[in-house]
Design an enzyme around this catalytic site. Structure first.
Site, PDB file in Angstrom:
ATOM      1  CD  GLU A  58      45.720 -14.502 -18.909  1.00 16.21           C
ATOM      2  OE1 GLU A  58      44.618 -14.777 -19.409  1.00 16.21           O
ATOM      3  OE2 GLU A  58      46.775 -14.569 -19.558  1.00 16.21           O
TER       4      GLU A  58
ATOM      5  CE1 TYR B  37      43.487 -19.133 -20.519  1.00 16.46           C
ATOM      6  CE2 TYR B  37      42.597 -17.241 -19.316  1.00 16.46           C
ATOM      7  CZ  TYR B  37      43.478 -17.777 -20.237  1.00 16.46           C
ATOM      8  OH  TYR B  37      44.382 -16.957 -20.852  1.00 16.46           O
TER       9      TYR B  37
ATOM     10  CG  ASP C  43      42.219 -18.861 -24.701  1.00 17.57           C
ATOM     11  OD1 ASP C  43      42.618 -19.864 -25.336  1.00 17.57           O
ATOM     12  OD2 ASP C  43      42.489 -17.697 -25.024  1.00 17.57           O
TER      13      ASP C  43
ATOM     14  CB  CYS D  45      47.094 -29.627 -37.980  1.00 14.72           C
ATOM     15  SG  CYS D  45      45.406 -29.102 -37.677  1.00 14.72           S
TER      16      CYS D  45
HETATM   17 FE1  SF4 Z   1      44.491 -24.444 -37.304  1.00 17.02          FE
HETATM   18 FE2  SF4 Z   1      44.980 -24.990 -39.861  1.00 17.02          FE
HETATM   19 FE3  SF4 Z   1      46.971 -24.676 -38.143  1.00 17.02          FE
HETATM   20 FE4  SF4 Z   1      45.460 -26.825 -38.003  1.00 17.02          FE
HETATM   21  S1  SF4 Z   1      46.796 -26.249 -39.685  1.00 17.02           S
HETATM   22  S2  SF4 Z   1      46.122 -25.561 -36.281  1.00 17.02           S
HETATM   23  S3  SF4 Z   1      43.473 -25.979 -38.549  1.00 17.02           S
HETATM   24  S4  SF4 Z   1      45.506 -23.100 -38.789  1.00 17.02           S
END
Ligand code: SF4
Length: 344
Positions: free
Chosen positions: A39, A122, A140, A203
């Site tokens: 690390e 970290y 990180d 996401c």
């Molecule tokens: Fe990253 Fe796209 Fe995955 Fe979201 S969907 S975590 S922006 S790669």
């Protein structure tokens, strides 16, 4: 992030990690010492560069006690080429403290780890989760980018809270590494591959990810003439003051060219204290070197002394070094590069 989403993120990420993780040497061990070394080396240095250094370092210093007993110069020598020598100094100091206060075993609690030189949030989080199986986040740059994009915010407090909530009690180390691995290989700073991402359905940034704008880093160009003073098979090195940048390393005499000074005037000034007139130098070439935000060009000059030519070395930190034994000294990377100009 609602609890249902958290559970789904953990499950998907861990599954993805099991199938896609890179086989790296420090992932084959649970030894806290080895993980600590990896690390520390990985901070701001690429994985491919770190692997040979990590393996060699552990051969030389296989335990905390071995590192604590070693002289700093030897440690710096094995660090030479990784840069950020202050990290090696802190590692060495921390090893001595662990040896004295914790019987040579890295402590498994946050306060004791954070009290050691060079161990920040970290590194402490990475050690606690990976080596000790404790549910601490390790944020990180890669983990920060992934979480920030997932929740649609790069606010520091929100990121930290989400990271803390996400890290599971079971397999926290694998989860933290999965986050970082996703950031390193899929959710990259530019052009993240959302279509291949394990958490795309959860996401907020999927398909339109952006990291916060980075501050423009000013890069400075520097000219740093170097002198190789050679007599027989030896060259003259000087040691940098301890405590400063690259402190304690051996280097060729030279210095930054500023203002109106010419290269000959600068080298004359640097070498003035050597107590004898030096012969006319011959230019060997120039080396290029980058250190933090400086791009350095180092024109290198050879001063060839006759065997009978004695110099009065001004201070203890100057030394004649046999060229064949250069590798036994902890030298700066720029000096090592410049000395290679002497090779036929
Ligand atoms: Fe990253 Fe796209 Fe995955 Fe979201 S969907 S975590 S922006 S790669």
């Amino acid at each position: 992030m609602p609890p249902k989403h958290r559970r789904a993120v953990r499950r998907k990420l861990l599954l993805w990690y099991e199938k896609n993780r890179r086989d790296l040497p420090w992932r084959r061990t649970l030894d806290p010492y080895a993980i600590w070394i990896s690390e520390t080396m990985l901070q701001q240095t690429r994985v491919s560069v770190v692997i040979p250094y990590y393996e060699k370092f552990l051969q030389e210093f296989p335990t905390v006690d071995a590192l604590a007993r070693a002289r700093l110069q030897r440690v710096l020598r094995h660090w030479s080429g990784l840069g950020y020598y202050r990290r090696a100094e802190q590692l060495h100091r921390a090893a001595r403290q662990i040896s004295q206060r914790h019987e040579g075993a890295l402590p498994g609690d946050l306060a004791a780890l954070r009290a050691l030189p060079g161990i920040g949030d970290y590194t402490a989080g990475a050690l606690l989760s990976i080596a000790f199986g404790r549910a601490y986040p390790a944020i990180d740059g890669n983990a920060r980018r992934v979480i920030g994009r997932m929740i649609g915010s790069f606010d520091g407090r929100k990121l930290r809270r989400t990271a803390q909530e996400l890290v599971p009690a079971a397999r926290p180390g694998a989860f933290n590494q999965a986050l970082m691995e996703l950031g390193a290989t899929v959710c990259t700073p530019r052009n993240p591959r959302c279509e291949n991402c394990a958490v795309r359905s959860l996401c907020a940034g999927s398909g339109r990810a952006a990291a916060p704008a980075r501050r423009e880093i000013q890069v400075t160009s520097v000219v740093w003439p170097l002198a190789i003073i050679r007599r027989g098979g030896k060259i003259l090195l000087r040691r940098r003051e301890a405590g400063g940048m690259l402190g304690g390393l051996w280097e060729l005499p030279g210095g930054e060219l500023n203002g109106e000074a010419s290269i000959p005037a600068l080298l004359r000034g640097v070498l003035r204290d050597l107590g004898a007139p030096l012969p006319r130098p011959r230019k060997l070439g120039a080396v290029r070197h980058a250190i933090t935000h400086r791009r350095i060009v180092a024109p290198t000059y050879l001063f060839e002394l006759a065997a009978e030519n004695t110099l009065t070395l001004p201070r203890a930190r100057w030394r004649w070094v046999d060229l064949r034994r250069l590798g036994a000294h902890a030298t700066s990377s720029m000096t090592a590069k410049a000395c290679r100009l002497l090779s036929p």
